[in-house]
Write an enzyme that holds these catalytic residues in place. Sequence first.
Site, mmCIF file in Angstrom:
data_model
loop_
_atom_site.group_PDB
_atom_site.id
_atom_site.type_symbol
_atom_site.label_atom_id
_atom_site.label_comp_id
_atom_site.label_asym_id
_atom_site.label_seq_id
_atom_site.Cartn_x
_atom_site.Cartn_y
_atom_site.Cartn_z
ATOM 1 N N GLY A 46 0.832 -1.186 0.000
ATOM 2 C CA GLY A 46 0.000 0.000 0.000
ATOM 3 C C GLY A 46 0.868 1.239 0.000
ATOM 4 C CD GLN A 51 3.633 5.677 2.779
ATOM 5 O OE1 GLN A 51 2.587 5.136 2.399
ATOM 6 N NE2 GLN A 51 4.703 5.008 3.152
ATOM 7 C CB CYS A 96 6.375 1.891 7.162
ATOM 8 S SG CYS A 96 5.737 3.411 6.435
ATOM 9 C CG LEU A 97 6.704 0.969 0.953
ATOM 10 C CD1 LEU A 97 5.882 1.306 -0.288
ATOM 11 C CD2 LEU A 97 7.797 -0.037 0.636
ATOM 12 C CG HIS A 138 0.705 0.852 7.462
ATOM 13 N ND1 HIS A 138 1.689 0.532 8.360
ATOM 14 C CD2 HIS A 138 1.296 1.648 6.526
ATOM 15 C CE1 HIS A 138 2.820 1.114 7.991
ATOM 16 N NE2 HIS A 138 2.600 1.794 6.875
ATOM 17 C CD GLU A 139 -0.393 2.395 3.060
ATOM 18 O OE1 GLU A 139 -0.026 3.589 2.985
ATOM 19 O OE2 GLU A 139 0.414 1.459 3.167
ATOM 20 C CG HIS A 142 1.160 6.504 6.058
ATOM 21 N ND1 HIS A 142 2.313 6.991 6.628
ATOM 22 C CD2 HIS A 142 1.431 5.222 5.714
ATOM 23 C CE1 HIS A 142 3.245 6.058 6.629
ATOM 24 N NE2 HIS A 142 2.730 4.960 6.077
#
Length: 173
Positions: A46, A51, A96-97, A138-139, A142
């Site tokens: 995702g 991000q 996480c990216l 999670h997204e 953000h």
Amino acid sequence: MSLLTIRNCLDPVLRKKCAPIENINDDLVTLSNDMIETMYDSIGVGLAANQVGIPQRLIVVDFGFDAGKKEDHDPIIILNPVITAAEEEQDGQEGCLSIPDIVADVPRFKRIEVKGIDLDGNDVRYEVEDYLARAFQHELDHLEGKLFWDMLGRTRRDMLKRKFKKLLKEQEG
């Protein structure tokens, strides 16, 4: 399509609450497609718009990802997503990216319902569980300016932050 730069957790854009999307236009469609390409290139499940430096309420999630193994890619795009129902909490490992090479067990709901809008302006609704429920939560965090380690105790969170900063210095030097 083009790859976008993923911001790391030290970038202030990741701590801002994202603004709702008011208009769907060609720029938003291009951004969405670029986010999908960036997500796959980064081997992610995702990605939230902030991000990649855009503080708007937009996420992409790979519906083809199930329990840690890639199947067919099935990306979805949701504008202004909200969780409308949730049940049963469970702990699970997350990364996480924006915080590469750092993982931790994080409590999340096992099952959720998410509503939002697609790129055609239609209302969408998804009921997901387990790993996909974790990815959606999670997204959406953000979009609220939260990172996964914010859900941990202070000691664990501070340890992970120190580890990340050490990894960052090693990569730079």
